[in-house]
Design a protein around this motif. Structure first.
Motif, mmCIF file in Angstrom:
data_model
loop_
_atom_site.group_PDB
_atom_site.id
_atom_site.type_symbol
_atom_site.label_atom_id
_atom_site.label_comp_id
_atom_site.label_asym_id
_atom_site.label_seq_id
_atom_site.Cartn_x
_atom_site.Cartn_y
_atom_site.Cartn_z
ATOM 1 N N THR A 184 29.185 43.459 60.781
ATOM 2 C CA THR A 184 28.947 42.025 60.617
ATOM 3 C C THR A 184 30.202 41.228 60.932
ATOM 4 O O THR A 184 30.155 40.219 61.651
ATOM 5 C CB THR A 184 28.455 41.732 59.194
ATOM 6 N N TYR A 185 31.344 41.640 60.392
ATOM 7 C CA TYR A 185 32.600 40.936 60.669
ATOM 8 C C TYR A 185 32.947 41.028 62.158
ATOM 9 O O TYR A 185 33.342 40.044 62.785
ATOM 10 C CB TYR A 185 33.721 41.518 59.816
ATOM 11 N N HIS A 186 32.773 42.206 62.730
ATOM 12 C CA HIS A 186 33.037 42.407 64.163
ATOM 13 C C HIS A 186 32.167 41.483 65.006
ATOM 14 O O HIS A 186 32.639 40.872 65.986
ATOM 15 C CB HIS A 186 32.783 43.869 64.526
ATOM 16 N N PHE A 187 30.909 41.363 64.626
ATOM 17 C CA PHE A 187 29.967 40.524 65.349
ATOM 18 C C PHE A 187 30.408 39.059 65.322
ATOM 19 O O PHE A 187 30.421 38.355 66.352
ATOM 20 C CB PHE A 187 28.577 40.690 64.735
ATOM 21 N N VAL A 188 30.821 38.568 64.167
ATOM 22 C CA VAL A 188 31.228 37.166 64.038
ATOM 23 C C VAL A 188 32.487 36.893 64.864
ATOM 24 O O VAL A 188 32.547 35.920 65.629
ATOM 25 C CB VAL A 188 31.472 36.801 62.558
ATOM 26 N N ILE A 189 33.475 37.744 64.742
ATOM 27 C CA ILE A 189 34.777 37.493 65.355
ATOM 28 C C ILE A 189 34.753 37.712 66.867
ATOM 29 O O ILE A 189 35.356 36.960 67.633
ATOM 30 C CB ILE A 189 35.848 38.388 64.709
ATOM 31 N N ASN A 190 34.038 38.732 67.314
ATOM 32 C CA ASN A 190 34.055 39.103 68.736
ATOM 33 C C ASN A 190 32.891 38.545 69.535
ATOM 34 O O ASN A 190 32.896 38.633 70.769
ATOM 35 C CB ASN A 190 34.082 40.633 68.866
ATOM 36 N N GLY A 191 31.884 38.028 68.879
ATOM 37 C CA GLY A 191 30.762 37.421 69.591
ATOM 38 C C GLY A 191 29.693 38.393 70.020
ATOM 39 O O GLY A 191 28.727 37.992 70.676
ATOM 40 N N SER A 192 29.850 39.692 69.693
ATOM 41 C CA SER A 192 28.825 40.664 70.099
ATOM 42 C C SER A 192 28.909 41.896 69.208
ATOM 43 O O SER A 192 29.922 42.136 68.552
ATOM 44 C CB SER A 192 29.015 41.073 71.566
ATOM 45 N N ILE A 193 27.820 42.661 69.220
ATOM 46 C CA ILE A 193 27.769 43.942 68.519
ATOM 47 C C ILE A 193 26.963 44.896 69.380
ATOM 48 O O ILE A 193 25.901 44.535 69.915
ATOM 49 C CB ILE A 193 27.144 43.810 67.104
ATOM 50 N N ALA A 194 27.485 46.092 69.585
ATOM 51 C CA ALA A 194 26.820 47.059 70.466
ATOM 52 C C ALA A 194 25.644 47.723 69.751
ATOM 53 O O ALA A 194 25.613 47.839 68.526
ATOM 54 C CB ALA A 194 27.819 48.121 70.918
ATOM 55 N N GLU A 195 24.669 48.176 70.548
ATOM 56 C CA GLU A 195 23.483 48.792 69.956
ATOM 57 C C GLU A 195 23.768 50.153 69.344
ATOM 58 O O GLU A 195 22.971 50.647 68.549
ATOM 59 C CB GLU A 195 22.365 48.912 70.993
#
Length: 608
Positions: free
Chosen positions: A504-515
Motif C-alpha cells: 500500500t505504501y509503495h503504491f502511494v509513493i511510486n504510483g504503481s503496484i505490480a501484479e
C-alpha cells in the motif's frame, strides 16, 4: 374565565424560579417582577406542557393537546388549584392549623369558599377560551390564577442535560457536556467556582450578592470561591487539586435567558506530570504564518476499543485502568490538540458522542470548525479546519466498499477483483470510509485544496484489502481534484495500517503496484487476487518514515501518514515525535500521560 372556590388561599404566585440574570446588555425591562409560566410547544408534537409554581411549593405541570380549546386547559388549572387544600382539609375535618378546632359558620356549616378566576390575558385583553392551546399560549401572555399572575414564556432556552467530566485533571481543560433546547451554546452564560478553603475568604461568595444568594443550596455547607472564568471550559490549576468545582450554566438564545443550573464535580486530581506532547508544544507555540498550513493526522483511539474489558485485559493490560476511561483520555487529548495550534486536523477513531459533545465545541472555541463522517455507529473520521484560513466549499465523502460495488468509475477494478469471489466478498464487507473536503484559502481565494482523511482495514493479513481500498480512495480523490475542481492539490491523511515496507505504501509513493507483489496473497493462496494498479498523483510522506507512529505491547510500527502533493507544497517544519524514552516511560501506549496508542503527526506546509 374559570372560577373555582377555595384556591385563592393556596396561591402566593410561585416559588421564585431561577430568573435569568439581567445585567447590562440583557433583556429590556418588563416592568414589575412577575412569576413565570413556562410553556413548551413544539409543532411536531401533539401536546404542549404548561409549568408554574404554587405558593405552597407545589409545581403544576400540565400536558394538554395542542388542538384543544384553551377553556379546557384553564379549567384543568383551576381544578389543580383546589387539589392541595382539599386533601389537607379532608385529613382533619373540624381542625384548623396546629390541630385547633376550626370555627364554624352559623348553623354549623363551613363558609362558602371564595371563587377564584383562572384566565389568560394578552395585551390586557382576555384570550378567547375557544382558541387552540397552540395559538393561545404565546410569549407575553399572562396567566391569572386568582390573585397570582404568571408571565408566559413559550419555549424559553432550557438545559436538558449538564454533565462535568468524571475526571478533572490539573492542567487539562474541563469541558462540560450540554444538552440544550431552544438555546444556542454561544449564547449561554457560564460561571465557574472552586471549593473555598480557610484563607480564601477574600475570594468566597459574598452572601449579600443576590447573584450568589439566588443559587445557594441551604443544605450544602460548602463555601465556593469564584474562579473568574466565564467561558464554557475551565482549566484547573495545581492550586485546585483536592478541591471540588462547581459550574453554573444559564442557557440563552441570543435574546432570552433560561433557568440556571448548577453542577458540582471533582475533586480535582493532580495532572499526569510530564507528557510526551510537552516538548512538541515548544515547537508549536506560534501558529503557522501566512501562506502556510499546520497539518495534523492522529488516530485518537475510540472509546469502544479502549475501555472494554477485552481492551483492559488483552489489548492494553499495561495501562492503568483509570487512564483508559473516556473522560480521562479526552482531557489529555484536548490539552494535546490545543497545544499544537494546527490549522488542519484529520482525526481517526473519533467517538460520535465525543465529537458532538466535546471535540467540536471545544475546538470551535479555538477557531476550528469540524466535520464528522461515521464509519461505524459509534465512531468515525473527523476533519477540523481553521475558519479564518480555510473556507469549506464542498464535501465528497464515500464508503469505500459502497463506491467499489455501486459506482461505474470503479467497475473495471471490481471486475478484476471478482475473478476471486472470496477476495471480492472480503473487500466488500469492510466498513472503511473516505472523508473528502474541498477548501478555499481565505488569504488567497485562487488557492483551493482537496483534503482526504481515511482509516484503512486494520488486520495484519489484510494487505490486499488495503491495496484495493487505496485504489478506490485515490480514484475518488482524482475525480474530486481533477474532474470537479480541476488542478487543485491534495493532502491525504490517515491511519493507513501500512508500514513503509508494504504494498500500500509503495503504491502511494511510486504510483504503481505490480501484479506479482506479495501483498496480493496476504491472506493466503485462497484469496490471492493478483493485479497491477496505477495512479497519477505525485505524493510523498510529509513527515517521512518514522520508526513508529503506533506503539503497543507486542507491536510498534509506522502506520500513519500525511501524504502531500509534491508539486504544490513544500514541508517547512516537521514537529519531532516524542523520544523513545518518553513513549516507553509507562511501557507502551496509551498511558497515564498519553491518550492514544498512536502518536500525532504534525507538520507545517508552505504553498509553492
Amino acid at each position: 374565565m374559570w372560577r373555582l372556590p377555595g384556591a385563592r388561599a393556596a396561591l402566593r404566585g410561585a416559588v421564585r424560579a431561577a430568573e435569568p440574570r439581567r445585567r447590562g446588555g440583557g433583556e429590556a425591562k418588563r416592568g414589575p417582577a412577575m412569576e413565570r409560566a413556562v410553556v413548551r410547544c413544539v409543532p411536531s408534537e401533539a401536546t404542549l406542557s404548561v409549568s408554574f409554581a404554587m405558593a405552597d411549593g407545589r409545581r403544576r405541570n400540565l400536558q394538554r393537546d395542542q388542538s384543544e380549546p384553551l377553556g379546557r386547559a384553564l379549567g384543568r388549572i383551576a381544578a389543580h388549584a383546589l387539589k392541595g387544600p382539599r386533601k389537607r382539609g379532608a385529613k382533619g375535618q373540624g381542625q384548623g392549623q396546629g390541630g385547633k378546632a376550626r370555627p364554624e359558620a352559623a348553623g354549623g356549616v363551613d363558609p362558602e369558599p371564595e371563587p377564584v378566576a383562572v384566565r389568560l390575558w394578552l395585551r390586557d385583553e382576555p384570550v378567547s377560551e375557544a382558541a387552540r392551546n397552540a395559538d393561545a399560549w404565546v410569549d407575553g401572555a399572562v396567566l391569572q390564577v386568582g390573585g397570582a399572575r404568571y408571565r408566559v414564556e413559550r419555549n424559553p432556552p432550557a438545559l436538558t442535560e449538564l454533565r462535568l467530566p468524571r475526571v478533572l485533571l490539573a492542567g487539562c481543560p474541563a469541558w462540560p457536556r450540554l444538552r440544550l433546547e431552544f438555546a444556542q451554546p454561544d449564547a449561554c452564560r457560564f460561571r465557574w467556582f472552586r471549593e473555598a478553603r480557610p484563607g480564601d475568604d477574600d475570594e468566597a461568595h459574598d452572601p449579600r450578592d443576590p447573584d450568589d444568594r439566588d443559587q445557594d443550596d441551604d443544605h450544602d455547607p460548602t463555601r465556593w470561591a469564584d474562579t473568574g472564568e466565564r467561558g464554557r471550559a475551565y482549566t484547573p490549576s495545581d492550586a485546585d487539586v483536592g478541591r471540588r468545582l462547581k459550574l453554573r450554566c444559564t442557557p440563552g438564545d441570543g435574546q432570552r435567558l433560561g433557568e440556571s443550573l448548577e453542577l458540582c464535580g471533582g475533586p480535582v486530581q493532580a495532572g499526569p506530570g510530564a507528557c510526551p506532547c510537552d516538548a512538541r508544544h515548544l515547537r508549536t507555540r506560534r501558529p503557522a504564518g501566512p501562506a502556510r498550513l499546520r497539518a495534523l493526522s492522529y488516530n485518537v483511539l475510540a472509546d469502544a476499543y479502549a475501555s472494554s474489558d477485552f481492551a483492559r485485559a488483552s489489548l492494553f493490560p499495561y495501562c492503568a485502568p483509570h487512564a483508559l476511561e473516556p473522560d480521562y483520555r479526552l482531557s489529555l487529548l484536548l490539552r494535546e490538540l490545543n497545544g499544537y495550534r494546527a490549522d488542519l486536523l484529520c482525526l481517526q477513531e473519533v467517538d460520535r458522542a465525543a465529537f458532538h459533545d466535546v471535540l467540536a465545541p471545544a475546538l470551535a472555541a479555538r477557531g476550528l470548525d469540524g466535520l464528522f463522517r461515521p464509519k461505524r455507529p459509534q465512531e468515525g473520521l473527523a476533519t477540523f479546519f481553521r475558519a479564518d484560513k480555510l473556507r469549506l466549499l464542498a464535501q465528497h465523502d464515500v464508503a469505500l466498499a459502497d463506491a467499489l460495488r455501486d459506482h461505474p468509475r470503479h467497475r473495471p477494478l471490481l471486475e478484476r477483483l471478482a475473478r476471486n469471489p472470496l477476495a471480492r466478498d472480503q473487500v466488500l464487507r469492510r466498513s472503511s470510509v473516505l472523508q473528502v473536503s474541498v477548501f478555499q484559502s481565505t488569504e488567497d481565494p485562487s488557492k483551493k485544496i482537496c483534503v482526504a482523511n481515511t482509516h484503512l482495514y486494520w488486520h495484519p493479513k489484510g494487505g490486499y484489502i488495503r491495496l484495493i481500498q487505496m485504489a478506490v480512495a485515490l480514484a475518488h480523490i482524482k475525480h474530486v481534484s481533477c474532474d470537479l475542481y480541476p488542478g487543485i492539490p491534495v493532502i491525504f491523511c490517515g491511519d493507513f495500517n501500512s508500514t513503509p515496507s508494504t504494498g500500500t505504501y509503495h503504491f502511494v509513493i511510486n504510483g504503481s503496484i505490480a501484479e506479482d507483489h506479495e501483498d496480493w496473497a496476504s491472506y493466503g493462496e485462497e484469496e490471492r487476487c493478483n493485479m497491477s494498479l496505477t495512479h497519477s498523483f505525485k505524493l510523498k510522506s510529509a513527515c517521512g518514515e518514522p520508526a513508529y507512529t503506533n506503539y503497543v505491547g507486542g507491536f510498534h510500527g509506522c502506520l500513519d501518514y500525511i501524504f502531500i502533493d509534491m508539486d504544490a507544497f513544500e514541508v517547512e517544519q516537521v514537529i519531532p515525535l516524542p523520544s523513545h524514552e518518553e513513549v516507553t516511560t509507562h511501557q507502551a501506549l496509551p498511558s497515564v500521560s498519553h491518550p492514544s496508542d498512536h502518536i500525532a503527526l504534525v507538520c507545517d506546509l508552505k504553498w509553492k
